[in-house]
Design a protein around this motif. Structure first.
Motif, PDB file in Angstrom:
ATOM      1  N   MET A   1       0.847  -1.197   0.000  1.00  0.00           N
ATOM      2  CA  MET A   1       0.000   0.000   0.000  1.00  0.00           C
ATOM      3  C   MET A   1       0.880   1.244   0.000  1.00  0.00           C
ATOM      4  O   MET A   1       1.771   1.385   0.837  1.00  0.00           O
ATOM      5  N   GLU A   2       0.683   2.117  -0.997  1.00  0.00           N
ATOM      6  CA  GLU A   2       1.474   3.330  -1.125  1.00  0.00           C
ATOM      7  C   GLU A   2       0.862   4.444  -0.277  1.00  0.00           C
ATOM      8  O   GLU A   2      -0.278   4.852  -0.489  1.00  0.00           O
ATOM      9  N   LEU A   3       1.637   4.912   0.703  1.00  0.00           N
ATOM     10  CA  LEU A   3       1.179   5.991   1.571  1.00  0.00           C
ATOM     11  C   LEU A   3       2.054   7.218   1.381  1.00  0.00           C
ATOM     12  O   LEU A   3       3.238   7.105   1.026  1.00  0.00           O
ATOM     13  N   THR A   4       1.466   8.381   1.620  1.00  0.00           N
ATOM     14  CA  THR A   4       2.271   9.597   1.602  1.00  0.00           C
ATOM     15  C   THR A   4       3.107   9.653   2.869  1.00  0.00           C
ATOM     16  O   THR A   4       2.828   8.963   3.872  1.00  0.00           O
ATOM     17  N   ALA A   5       4.133  10.483   2.834  1.00  0.00           N
ATOM     18  CA  ALA A   5       4.999  10.607   4.007  1.00  0.00           C
ATOM     19  C   ALA A   5       4.215  11.091   5.218  1.00  0.00           C
ATOM     20  O   ALA A   5       4.455  10.633   6.354  1.00  0.00           O
ATOM     21  N   ASN A   6       3.265  11.969   5.015  1.00  0.00           N
ATOM     22  CA  ASN A   6       2.492  12.491   6.140  1.00  0.00           C
ATOM     23  C   ASN A   6       1.566  11.426   6.723  1.00  0.00           C
ATOM     24  O   ASN A   6       1.333  11.396   7.938  1.00  0.00           O
ATOM     25  N   GLU A   7       0.999  10.561   5.868  1.00  0.00           N
ATOM     26  CA  GLU A   7       0.187   9.468   6.391  1.00  0.00           C
ATOM     27  C   GLU A   7       1.046   8.524   7.239  1.00  0.00           C
ATOM     28  O   GLU A   7       0.605   8.040   8.295  1.00  0.00           O
ATOM     29  N   LYS A   8       2.262   8.279   6.791  1.00  0.00           N
ATOM     30  CA  LYS A   8       3.171   7.403   7.558  1.00  0.00           C
ATOM     31  C   LYS A   8       3.506   8.020   8.912  1.00  0.00           C
ATOM     32  O   LYS A   8       3.500   7.332   9.943  1.00  0.00           O
ATOM     33  N   ARG A   9       3.792   9.314   8.915  1.00  0.00           N
ATOM     34  CA  ARG A   9       4.106   9.989  10.173  1.00  0.00           C
ATOM     35  C   ARG A   9       2.919   9.924  11.126  1.00  0.00           C
ATOM     36  O   ARG A   9       3.074   9.699  12.335  1.00  0.00           O
ATOM     37  N   LEU A  10       1.700  10.125  10.577  1.00  0.00           N
ATOM     38  CA  LEU A  10       0.497  10.078  11.413  1.00  0.00           C
ATOM     39  C   LEU A  10       0.300   8.701  12.017  1.00  0.00           C
ATOM     40  O   LEU A  10       0.002   8.564  13.223  1.00  0.00           O
ATOM     41  N   LEU A  11       0.469   7.660  11.213  1.00  0.00           N
ATOM     42  CA  LEU A  11       0.315   6.298  11.732  1.00  0.00           C
ATOM     43  C   LEU A  11       1.349   6.005  12.817  1.00  0.00           C
ATOM     44  O   LEU A  11       1.043   5.342  13.818  1.00  0.00           O
ATOM     45  N   LYS A  12       2.570   6.479  12.618  1.00  0.00           N
ATOM     46  CA  LYS A  12       3.629   6.237  13.600  1.00  0.00           C
ATOM     47  C   LYS A  12       3.265   6.832  14.960  1.00  0.00           C
ATOM     48  O   LYS A  12       3.405   6.182  16.004  1.00  0.00           O
ATOM     49  N   LEU A  42      -7.188  11.118   4.471  1.00  0.00           N
ATOM     50  CA  LEU A  42      -6.522  10.311   3.447  1.00  0.00           C
ATOM     51  C   LEU A  42      -6.323   8.883   3.944  1.00  0.00           C
ATOM     52  O   LEU A  42      -6.621   7.914   3.239  1.00  0.00           O
ATOM     53  N   ALA A  43      -5.829   8.766   5.179  1.00  0.00           N
ATOM     54  CA  ALA A  43      -5.606   7.437   5.750  1.00  0.00           C
ATOM     55  C   ALA A  43      -6.915   6.703   5.990  1.00  0.00           C
ATOM     56  O   ALA A  43      -6.986   5.475   5.859  1.00  0.00           O
ATOM     57  N   ALA A  44      -7.981   7.455   6.339  1.00  0.00           N
ATOM     58  CA  ALA A  44      -9.281   6.823   6.558  1.00  0.00           C
ATOM     59  C   ALA A  44      -9.809   6.220   5.267  1.00  0.00           C
ATOM     60  O   ALA A  44     -10.490   5.189   5.282  1.00  0.00           O
ATOM     61  N   GLY A  45      -9.493   6.863   4.141  1.00  0.00           N
ATOM     62  CA  GLY A  45      -9.916   6.317   2.860  1.00  0.00           C
ATOM     63  C   GLY A  45      -9.261   4.986   2.544  1.00  0.00           C
ATOM     64  O   GLY A  45      -9.775   4.219   1.718  1.00  0.00           O
ATOM     65  N   ARG A  46      -8.155   4.691   3.192  1.00  0.00           N
ATOM     66  CA  ARG A  46      -7.475   3.403   3.009  1.00  0.00           C
ATOM     67  C   ARG A  46      -7.808   2.412   4.118  1.00  0.00           C
ATOM     68  O   ARG A  46      -7.268   1.312   4.169  1.00  0.00           O
ATOM     69  N   GLY A  47      -8.691   2.841   5.052  1.00  0.00           N
ATOM     70  CA  GLY A  47      -9.095   1.962   6.135  1.00  0.00           C
ATOM     71  C   GLY A  47      -8.085   1.838   7.250  1.00  0.00           C
ATOM     72  O   GLY A  47      -8.154   0.898   8.054  1.00  0.00           O
ATOM     73  N   LEU A  48      -7.159   2.791   7.347  1.00  0.00           N
ATOM     74  CA  LEU A  48      -6.102   2.700   8.354  1.00  0.00           C
ATOM     75  C   LEU A  48      -6.444   3.431   9.637  1.00  0.00           C
ATOM     76  O   LEU A  48      -5.901   3.108  10.699  1.00  0.00           O
ATOM     77  N   VAL A  49      -7.323   4.426   9.566  1.00  0.00           N
ATOM     78  CA  VAL A  49      -7.743   5.158  10.758  1.00  0.00           C
ATOM     79  C   VAL A  49      -9.243   5.415  10.657  1.00  0.00           C
ATOM     80  O   VAL A  49      -9.846   5.304   9.588  1.00  0.00           O
ATOM     81  N   GLU A 165      -8.507   7.686  15.424  1.00  0.00           N
ATOM     82  CA  GLU A 165      -8.177   6.415  16.075  1.00  0.00           C
ATOM     83  C   GLU A 165      -7.631   5.440  15.036  1.00  0.00           C
ATOM     84  O   GLU A 165      -8.174   5.314  13.936  1.00  0.00           O
ATOM     85  N   ILE A 166      -6.540   4.755  15.389  1.00  0.00           N
ATOM     86  CA  ILE A 166      -5.956   3.798  14.472  1.00  0.00           C
ATOM     87  C   ILE A 166      -6.800   2.529  14.430  1.00  0.00           C
ATOM     88  O   ILE A 166      -7.358   2.100  15.440  1.00  0.00           O
ATOM     89  N   THR A 167      -6.950   1.951  13.238  1.00  0.00           N
ATOM     90  CA  THR A 167      -7.754   0.739  13.071  1.00  0.00           C
ATOM     91  C   THR A 167      -6.840  -0.483  13.164  1.00  0.00           C
ATOM     92  O   THR A 167      -5.605  -0.360  13.105  1.00  0.00           O
ATOM     93  N   PRO A 168      -7.402  -1.697  13.308  1.00  0.00           N
ATOM     94  CA  PRO A 168      -6.568  -2.911  13.297  1.00  0.00           C
ATOM     95  C   PRO A 168      -5.723  -3.022  12.040  1.00  0.00           C
ATOM     96  O   PRO A 168      -4.572  -3.479  12.099  1.00  0.00           O
ATOM     97  N   GLU A 169      -6.267  -2.601  10.879  1.00  0.00           N
ATOM     98  CA  GLU A 169      -5.487  -2.647   9.642  1.00  0.00           C
ATOM     99  C   GLU A 169      -4.312  -1.690   9.710  1.00  0.00           C
ATOM    100  O   GLU A 169      -3.198  -2.008   9.266  1.00  0.00           O
TER     101      GLU A 169
END
Length: 478
Positions: A1-12, A42-49, A165-169
């Motif tokens: 899954m291709e994420l932007t740098a900001n999405e990666k920072r947010l997940l971290k 953006l991350a919510a659209g990928r089911g990550l948050v 909130e972070i999702t299990p995915e």
């Protein structure tokens, strides 16, 4: 899954918090809350948050509200001063009676009969009083503030919080490892020449996601059509003339051989103004034309022509009033001119009628011009405007003979009449020394525009509908 740098920072960061509001995450990421919310969507659209919007109202007393919180609402102060039955005249003398009496009756605290206010046996505490006391002590979890806001005693400020909130995915992806190296979105000349770009982490772009739509400045579609009409007639060899919106009844009606008792002169059809306009030199020829036909073969309308009626001022009901003035100033051929002007009538406004609209007025005067030339001019104009089928049917107008109404075929509507035309009668031209035939027409351009733009309501042409203007393609003449 291709994420932007900001999405990666947010997940971290969310890996440490699990769930947090945007302000907290913004502090941790050294950015602002708006940016965090954007990345989160953006991350919510990928089911990550998951992103939740929570609205919390904050209540604040106005100066008047604070006063009543200390002393009691007006209705409470007045009812406490009443003991049993009291005449309304006496009750009305209380300084707060003007505000309080209505609320006391609404609360059921008093009943009025025969000019006597009778106090109820039980005076309950109202929702307004309860809420006012709670807000005064700083409470915010209030379920019902009653009428306090409409009474101007309380202001409400809504605080919006975004909970992310972070999702299990998202948690699974985080555990697999995320490359937090910075991405580059553009290449420099140096990177291309040295080939160092091959060692960089390039930002990926999706060609599927549409870019944000940009709305450049554009001309109103109706203005496009008006300009095209003007350009078309200039191309056909016409010159343009114009005139005042306010015209005398002399030029608007009398000079065009409309009888002074014609229905078009009535108030329901014409906007009359409370001023008068002087008549031009030689107005007596128009008088004679109306009364007995002057020096022509006409017998006129008969009766007595009233000079004061001709001096009345009106908002021009048609641009033919400008045509006859142009001819009076240019009585010798050749004349080939047009006017694109707004006219005014007392119409009942509906999808096909307006009280003001644009009218195209055209005149052609020359030696030997005939009715056939008139039909040719009109047909050529409508064909160039994109109407493939044009026909004419006989009509009557007080100032032209013969007269026609041009019609065009419109798919889905059938034949539609778009104006009137004819050859000016000698009663119109002779008083001004015009001795050659004059072809004349008046066409409703707003109706042409409605058909060209595919509208079903003329009012759309004049609405400030920014969405329609933005989304309608720029008009181009066929």
């Amino acid at each position: 899954m291709e994420l932007t740098a900001n999405e990666k920072r947010l997940l971290k960061v969310l890996g440490d918090f699990g769930s947090a509001d945007a302000e907290t995450l913004a502090d941790a990421l050294a950015t602002d809350a708006g940016a965090v919310v954007q990345w989160a969507h953006l991350a919510a659209g990928r089911g990550l948050v998951e992103v939740r919007r929570e609205v919390h109202p904050e209540y604040h007393l106005t100066d008047e509200g604070r006063l009543y919180a200390e002393q009691g609402l007006p209705e409470r102060q007045v009812i406490d001063s009443v003991d049993g039955d009291v005449p309304m005249s006496e009750l009305s003398r209380h300084p707060l009676a003007k505000v309080a009496i209505g609320w006391m009756r609404k609360n059921g605290w008093i009943s009025v009969s025969g000019g006597i206010a009778k106090k109820a046996d039980a005076i309950h505490r109202t929702t307004d009083e309860i809420a006012l006391a709670e807000i005064a002590r700083g409470a915010q979890d209030i379920k019902d503030i009653g009428e306090l806001k409409s009474r101007g005693l309380v202001t409400i400020h809504e605080e919006v919080r975004w909970i992310i909130e972070i999702t299990p995915e998202g948690r699974r992806l985080l555990e697999e490892g995320i490359d937090l190296r910075s991405e580059i979105g553009t290449l420099t000349r140096e990177q291309i020449l040295t080939g160092s770009w091959q060692n960089e982490l390039l930002r990926r772009y999706s060609l599927i996601t549409p870019p944000r739509r940009i709305y450049p400045g554009k001309m109103h579609p109706y203005r496009h059509i008006l300009n095209d009409v003007r350009d078309l007639l200039l191309e056909m060899g016409f010159t343009e003339f114009s005139g005042d919106i306010v015209q005398s009844a002399f030029w608007n009606f009398d000079a065009l051989f409309q009888p002074q008792d014609h229905p078009a002169r009535e108030m329901q059809d014409t906007f009359y103004l409370g001023i008068t306009s002087p008549l031009p030199d030689g107005w007596e020829k128009i008088r004679d034309m109306h009364e007995h036909g002057g020096d022509t073969s006409s017998t006129g309308w008969g009766g007595s022509w009233d000079k004061t009626k001709a001096e009345a001022s009106v908002l021009r009901t048609h641009s033919t009033a400008l045509s006859i003035q142009h001819l009076a100033a240019h009585p010798e051929p050749p004349v080939k001119a047009f006017s694109l002007s707004r006219v005014y009538r007392r119409e009942s406004i509906d999808p096909t009628h307006l009280a003001e609209f644009e009218q195209l007025e055209g005149i052609v005067m020359d030696e030997g011009v005939t009715f056939s030339h008139l039909l040719g001019f009109l047909k050529e104009f409508y064909l160039r405007m994109g109407f493939s089928d044009v026909r004419f049917r006989p009509a009557y107008f007080p100032y032209t003979e013969p007269s026609v109404e041009p019609e065009v075929w419109v798919d889905g509507h059938g034949w539609m009449e778009l104006g009137g035309a004819g050859i000016f009668r000698e009663e119109v031209t002779m008083p001004f020394g015009i001795n050659h035939p004059v072809l004349a027409w008046g066409l409703g351009i707003s109706r042409v525009a409605m058909l060209r733009l595919g509208l079903s309501d003329l009012r759309q042409l004049y609405k400030s509908d920014i969405d329609w203007i933005r989304n309608y393609p720029s008009y181009r003449r066929v």
